[in-house]
Design a protein around this motif. Structure first.
Motif, PDB file in Angstrom:
ATOM      1  N   GLU A  12      -6.275  26.486  -5.174  1.00  0.00           N
ATOM      2  CA  GLU A  12      -5.483  27.735  -6.043  1.00  0.00           C
ATOM      3  C   GLU A  12      -5.373  26.804  -7.459  1.00  0.00           C
ATOM      4  OE1 GLU A  12      -1.518  28.586  -3.867  1.00  0.00           O
ATOM      5  OE2 GLU A  12      -2.382  28.581  -2.169  1.00  0.00           O
ATOM      6  N   ASP A  13      -6.803  26.015  -7.724  1.00  0.00           N
ATOM      7  CA  ASP A  13      -6.824  25.318  -8.778  1.00  0.00           C
ATOM      8  C   ASP A  13      -4.742  24.980  -9.961  1.00  0.00           C
ATOM      9  OD1 ASP A  13      -7.942  24.840 -11.134  1.00  0.00           O
ATOM     10  OD2 ASP A  13      -7.762  27.413 -11.921  1.00  0.00           O
ATOM     11  N   PRO A  14      -4.632  24.136  -8.823  1.00  0.00           N
ATOM     12  CA  PRO A  14      -3.288  23.152  -9.575  1.00  0.00           C
ATOM     13  C   PRO A  14      -3.391  23.087 -11.176  1.00  0.00           C
ATOM     14  CG  PRO A  14      -4.332  22.239  -8.184  1.00  0.00           C
ATOM     15  CD  PRO A  14      -5.094  23.627  -7.871  1.00  0.00           C
ATOM     16  N   ASN A  15      -4.536  22.614 -11.723  1.00  0.00           N
ATOM     17  CA  ASN A  15      -4.864  21.436 -12.264  1.00  0.00           C
ATOM     18  C   ASN A  15      -4.621  23.333 -14.209  1.00  0.00           C
ATOM     19  OD1 ASN A  15      -7.301  22.298 -12.599  1.00  0.00           O
ATOM     20  ND2 ASN A  15      -8.011  20.052 -12.194  1.00  0.00           N
ATOM     21  N   GLY A  16      -5.396  24.482 -13.085  1.00  0.00           N
ATOM     22  CA  GLY A  16      -5.140  24.727 -14.408  1.00  0.00           C
ATOM     23  C   GLY A  16      -6.535  25.397 -14.903  1.00  0.00           C
ATOM     24  N   ASN A  17      -7.907  24.715 -14.324  1.00  0.00           N
ATOM     25  CA  ASN A  17      -8.768  24.699 -15.874  1.00  0.00           C
ATOM     26  C   ASN A  17     -10.013  25.549 -15.285  1.00  0.00           C
ATOM     27  OD1 ASN A  17     -10.046  23.051 -13.950  1.00  0.00           O
ATOM     28  ND2 ASN A  17     -10.822  22.060 -15.269  1.00  0.00           N
ATOM     29  N   GLY A  18      -9.629  26.233 -14.633  1.00  0.00           N
ATOM     30  CA  GLY A  18     -10.381  27.388 -13.326  1.00  0.00           C
ATOM     31  C   GLY A  18     -11.981  26.742 -13.070  1.00  0.00           C
ATOM     32  N   ASN A  56       0.852  -1.037  -0.079  1.00  0.00           N
ATOM     33  CA  ASN A  56       0.039   0.205   0.027  1.00  0.00           C
ATOM     34  C   ASN A  56       1.134   1.284   0.075  1.00  0.00           C
ATOM     35  OD1 ASN A  56      -1.934   1.932   2.434  1.00  0.00           O
ATOM     36  ND2 ASN A  56      -2.366   1.993   0.620  1.00  0.00           N
ATOM     37  N   ARG A  57       1.059   2.190  -0.977  1.00  0.00           N
ATOM     38  CA  ARG A  57       1.587   3.415  -0.925  1.00  0.00           C
ATOM     39  C   ARG A  57       1.355   4.130  -1.653  1.00  0.00           C
ATOM     40  NH1 ARG A  57       5.791  -0.605  -5.424  1.00  0.00           N
ATOM     41  NH2 ARG A  57       5.979  -2.030  -3.502  1.00  0.00           N
ATOM     42  N   HIS A  58       1.030   5.585  -1.227  1.00  0.00           N
ATOM     43  CA  HIS A  58       1.042   7.184  -1.310  1.00  0.00           C
ATOM     44  C   HIS A  58       1.660   7.399  -2.511  1.00  0.00           C
ATOM     45  CE1 HIS A  58      -2.028   5.760   1.651  1.00  0.00           C
ATOM     46  NE2 HIS A  58      -0.844   6.222   2.769  1.00  0.00           N
ATOM     47  N   TYR A  59       0.959   7.911  -3.833  1.00  0.00           N
ATOM     48  CA  TYR A  59       1.831   9.244  -4.671  1.00  0.00           C
ATOM     49  C   TYR A  59       1.153  10.653  -4.533  1.00  0.00           C
ATOM     50  CZ  TYR A  59       2.254   3.845  -6.124  1.00  0.00           C
ATOM     51  OH  TYR A  59       2.756   2.852  -6.182  1.00  0.00           O
ATOM     52  N   ILE A  60       1.870  11.588  -4.564  1.00  0.00           N
ATOM     53  CA  ILE A  60       1.466  12.708  -4.966  1.00  0.00           C
ATOM     54  C   ILE A  60       1.805  13.453  -6.355  1.00  0.00           C
ATOM     55  CG2 ILE A  60       3.176  13.710  -3.441  1.00  0.00           C
ATOM     56  CD1 ILE A  60       2.241  15.142  -1.687  1.00  0.00           C
ATOM     57  N   ASN A  61       0.835  14.052  -6.347  1.00  0.00           N
ATOM     58  CA  ASN A  61       1.423  14.898  -7.434  1.00  0.00           C
ATOM     59  C   ASN A  61       2.590  16.047  -7.511  1.00  0.00           C
ATOM     60  OD1 ASN A  61       0.784  16.702 -10.020  1.00  0.00           O
ATOM     61  ND2 ASN A  61      -1.683  15.931  -9.863  1.00  0.00           N
ATOM     62  N   ARG A  62       3.511  15.746  -8.483  1.00  0.00           N
ATOM     63  CA  ARG A  62       4.269  16.587  -8.215  1.00  0.00           C
ATOM     64  C   ARG A  62       4.586  17.660  -9.061  1.00  0.00           C
ATOM     65  NH1 ARG A  62       7.854  18.463 -11.751  1.00  0.00           N
ATOM     66  NH2 ARG A  62       7.291  17.312 -13.442  1.00  0.00           N
ATOM     67  N   VAL A  63       3.408  17.560 -10.425  1.00  0.00           N
ATOM     68  CA  VAL A  63       3.266  18.533 -11.431  1.00  0.00           C
ATOM     69  C   VAL A  63       3.184  19.700 -10.654  1.00  0.00           C
ATOM     70  CG1 VAL A  63       2.818  19.173 -13.276  1.00  0.00           C
ATOM     71  CG2 VAL A  63       2.755  17.434 -13.119  1.00  0.00           C
ATOM     72  N   TRP A  64       1.665  19.648 -10.296  1.00  0.00           N
ATOM     73  CA  TRP A  64       1.154  20.231  -9.176  1.00  0.00           C
ATOM     74  C   TRP A  64       2.145  20.855  -8.181  1.00  0.00           C
ATOM     75  CZ3 TRP A  64      -4.602  18.429  -8.122  1.00  0.00           C
ATOM     76  CH2 TRP A  64      -4.853  17.874  -8.897  1.00  0.00           C
ATOM     77  N   LEU A  65       2.785  20.494  -7.066  1.00  0.00           N
ATOM     78  CA  LEU A  65       3.640  20.239  -6.533  1.00  0.00           C
ATOM     79  C   LEU A  65       5.298  22.163  -6.923  1.00  0.00           C
ATOM     80  CD1 LEU A  65       4.853  17.299  -4.649  1.00  0.00           C
ATOM     81  CD2 LEU A  65       3.419  19.177  -3.046  1.00  0.00           C
ATOM     82  N   GLU A  66       5.089  21.434  -8.020  1.00  0.00           N
ATOM     83  CA  GLU A  66       6.584  22.459  -8.915  1.00  0.00           C
ATOM     84  C   GLU A  66       4.920  23.345  -9.382  1.00  0.00           C
ATOM     85  OE1 GLU A  66       8.178  21.795 -12.786  1.00  0.00           O
ATOM     86  OE2 GLU A  66       9.038  20.688 -11.591  1.00  0.00           O
ATOM     87  N   LYS A  67       4.447  23.730  -9.839  1.00  0.00           N
ATOM     88  CA  LYS A  67       3.152  24.820  -9.959  1.00  0.00           C
ATOM     89  C   LYS A  67       3.138  25.237  -8.583  1.00  0.00           C
ATOM     90  CE  LYS A  67      -0.583  26.144 -12.477  1.00  0.00           C
ATOM     91  NZ  LYS A  67      -1.737  25.537 -13.485  1.00  0.00           N
ATOM     92  N   LEU A  68       2.996  25.017  -7.827  1.00  0.00           N
ATOM     93  CA  LEU A  68       1.702  26.291  -7.017  1.00  0.00           C
ATOM     94  C   LEU A  68       3.732  26.133  -6.102  1.00  0.00           C
ATOM     95  CD1 LEU A  68      -0.382  23.875  -5.719  1.00  0.00           C
ATOM     96  CD2 LEU A  68      -0.613  26.218  -7.236  1.00  0.00           C
ATOM     97  N   GLY A  69       4.907  26.032  -5.901  1.00  0.00           N
ATOM     98  CA  GLY A  69       6.097  26.348  -5.345  1.00  0.00           C
ATOM     99  C   GLY A  69       5.962  25.717  -3.777  1.00  0.00           C
ATOM    100  N   LEU A  70       5.958  23.883  -3.674  1.00  0.00           N
ATOM    101  CA  LEU A  70       5.682  23.552  -3.002  1.00  0.00           C
ATOM    102  C   LEU A  70       6.755  22.633  -2.751  1.00  0.00           C
ATOM    103  CD1 LEU A  70       1.475  23.507  -2.417  1.00  0.00           C
ATOM    104  CD2 LEU A  70       2.941  24.822  -1.171  1.00  0.00           C
ATOM    105  N   ASP A  71       7.316  21.419  -1.510  1.00  0.00           N
ATOM    106  CA  ASP A  71       8.263  20.556  -1.366  1.00  0.00           C
ATOM    107  C   ASP A  71       7.185  19.626  -1.512  1.00  0.00           C
ATOM    108  OD1 ASP A  71      10.532  22.437  -1.645  1.00  0.00           O
ATOM    109  OD2 ASP A  71      10.115  23.781  -0.006  1.00  0.00           O
TER     110      ASP A  71
END
Length: 557
Positions: A230-236, A197-212
């Motif tokens: 903060e609408d990280p997928n950018g579709n409004g 059982n593993r957890h996966y985090i959205n690296r693209v969103w982290l980078e876009k929002l400036g998060l570690d």
């Protein structure tokens, strides 16, 4: 002239020695006729007939037929297909198997009917996981319906004996509470199997929002809040789902979110610490984890469908062309159109494994499961008239190379094998054209692949290497705190079935209710624990502990 003749003789002797040495590293072939030396001082059993060869191949000179009942996986073609791996084993052994190949959905019903009526095959074989349950073994073994294989293994099965010697757990899993062996196991010593059982985090969103990458439970909540607002997928649209999983699911559940609070909850809800069996759902760590999940659910950070969606809905929702999952649970190396990897992969991946979070008191751990050593994969019945032949046939399945091909597929379809015996996987750029594991080989049959074989004889596929890379995210934080694959007495089995029928649904539904905010966990906790105890929890734990203690005693022998 004499010197030349002597030199030629010496060269031929050296060459024959070399060839014999090379032959020892290969799986037995249809033309092999080697013998095995034995240190067994007991008198040999009477052979079935002069047709039988106790050593070497073929096993019989004139072909015989055995009747096996086996469960069938969804991808498998007929076991009688000329391309199926069983046909290659028939060429080596000269034993034809008449297969009663039963779909998994109806396996238990038909297997139970065979056992109850006495209309038996010569053997039961699990092609898609366990053929027989522990209840089957402890019921029909002592009755003589299933044969005790203990002495037969000593007499006819060098590969199985070697497996028992190399990994004592394989012998323990195969041994019933009465000390006899009624079945043989599936074994795969692949380290990455421990973390299911593993957890996966959205690296693209982290980078876009400036998060570690979050390291603590508090940091994790803050990241989820930003994913939500903060609408990280950018579709409004406010369509982002910060966290999703499938409640009460072994691989896609939320068990990893219990570990920051010191709880090793899992699908069985049992762990072992310092030799003591623990029922996690009545521990303080479990309570605090549920409270934390409930707080995130209340904020809208957890997918409201975690209690209702199935695996297909879960995947479809998270694999659309527009990213919607911020964090999800699973055991995957691909996720629809998105790439999956580790933090070390950097910008090469859309999702990366999320390391274990540190809890409020600094606790950082991860749960693991029992290694892939599963009993009940092969059993010989009292109907069998060719027992020595059958034992030699099944022993061949535990030959290292045959085991590998039985689990992963035959050479030429799923696998390639080079001139020095290294296996590699056939891969294509188009995923739709990739060979399907479990099509021409059963995948989960009675067999044994050791850790040494994986390390020295296998070149991992891309997916297997990714899986191992993910495993190393969690490996430093796991310990052998899992309940092993223990065996229960008949009385314990019957008691456990009755007790868990009440206890498990109650704790699962109560956990879901609390996470969803229906009720006050602090106010209801004591009554909940008392209710579980009234359902017979103490007796259930007593049975678990007794089985675990027997397991550990066998490990000492």
């Amino acid at each position: 002239m004499l010197k030349r003749i002597l030199a030629l003789i010496a060269a031929l002797m050296l060459l024959s020695t070399f060839l014999l040495g090379c032959a020892g590293s290969q799986k037995p072939s249809s033309t092999e006729s080697t013998t095995e030396s034995t240190t067994n001082n007991t008198a040999p059993k009477k052979e079935s007939s002069s047709n039988f060869n106790k050593t070497g191949y073929p096993i019989v000179n004139e072909k015989i037929t055995l009747h096996f009942a086996s469960n069938k996986g969804g991808e498998e073609i007929s076991y009688d297909d000329p391309k199926y791996i069983w046909q290659e084993i028939e060429k080596v052994t000269n034993i034809h198997i008449e297969w009663n190949n039963i779909p998994q959905a109806s396996w238990n019903e038909k297997k139970n009917l065979m056992l109850a009526t006495g209309d038996l095959p010569d053997a039961f074989l699990g092609g898609n996981g366990g053929a027989l349950t522990s209840a089957d073994l402890i019921t029909y073994g002592p009755q003589g319906v299933l044969l005790d294989l203990t002495d037969l293994i000593q007499e006819y099965c060098p590969n199985i004996r070697k497996m028992f010697e190399q990994n004592v757990k394989t012998r323990i899993v195969s041994t019933s509470p009465d000390g006899k062996i009624y079945s043989l196991p599936f074994v795969q010593e692949l380290g990455s199997n421990l973390v299911y059982n593993r957890h996966y985090i959205n690296r693209v969103w982290l980078e876009k929002l400036g998060l570690d990458i979050p390291e603590t439970t508090d940091e994790f909540v803050e990241v989820l809040r930003k994913f939500k607002t903060e609408d990280p997928n950018g579709n409004g649209l406010a369509d982002e789902i910060p966290l999703s999983f499938i409640h009460n699911n072994h691989n896609y559940g939320c068990y990893g979110f219990f570990t920051p609070f010191g709880s090793l909850d899992c699908a069985s809800h049992v762990s072992v610490r310092d030799g003591k069996v623990i029922f996690e759902p009545i521990t303080e760590g479990y309570k605090q984890a549920v409270k934390w999940l409930a707080s995130m659910y209340k904020e809208g950070l957890i997918d409201p469908e975690v209690f209702t969606h199935d695996i297909n809905q879960y995947r479809a929702k998270g694999q659309t062309d527009t990213m919607v999952y911020g964090v999800f649970s699973g055991w995957v190396t691909t996720w629809g159109p998105y790439t999956v990897g580790t933090i070390e992969d950097g910008q090469n991946c859309d999702y990366v494994t999320l390391p274990p979070l540190k809890g409020p008191d600094g606790t950082q751990m991860w749960q693991s499961r029992s290694p892939a050593i599963w009993g009940g994969l092969f059993a010989v019945t009292s109907a069998n008239k060719y027992v020595p032949e059958t034992m030699r046939w099944i022993d061949l399945c535990y030959d290292p190379e045959w085991s590998f091909e039985l689990q992963y597929g035959p050479v030429g379809y799923m696998l390639e094998k080079d001139e020095i015996g290294i296996y590699s996987f056939i891969e294509t750029e188009d995923p739709a054209q990739m060979p399907v594991r479990g099509k021409y080989a059963p995948g989960l049959p009675p067999s044994y692949i050791s850790a040494e074989f994986f390390e020295t004889r296998v070149k991992f596929s891309t997916a297997m290497q990714k899986d191992y890379d993910q495993y190393y995210t969690y490996a430093p934080y796991i310990a052998e705190n899992y309940m092993p694959d223990v065996t229960y007495t008949q009385e314990e089995t019957e008691e456990n079935a009755t007790l868990t029928a009440d206890i498990i649904p109650y704790i699962v539904s109560t956990q879901a209710k609390w996470i969803a905010g229906e009720g006050d966990i602090d106010a209801e906790w004591d009554a909940y624990v008392e209710a579980v105890k009234k359902m017979g929890l103490d007796k259930l734990i007593e049975n678990y502990q007794a089985a675990y203690d027997r397991y550990m005693e066998l490990a000492k022998k």
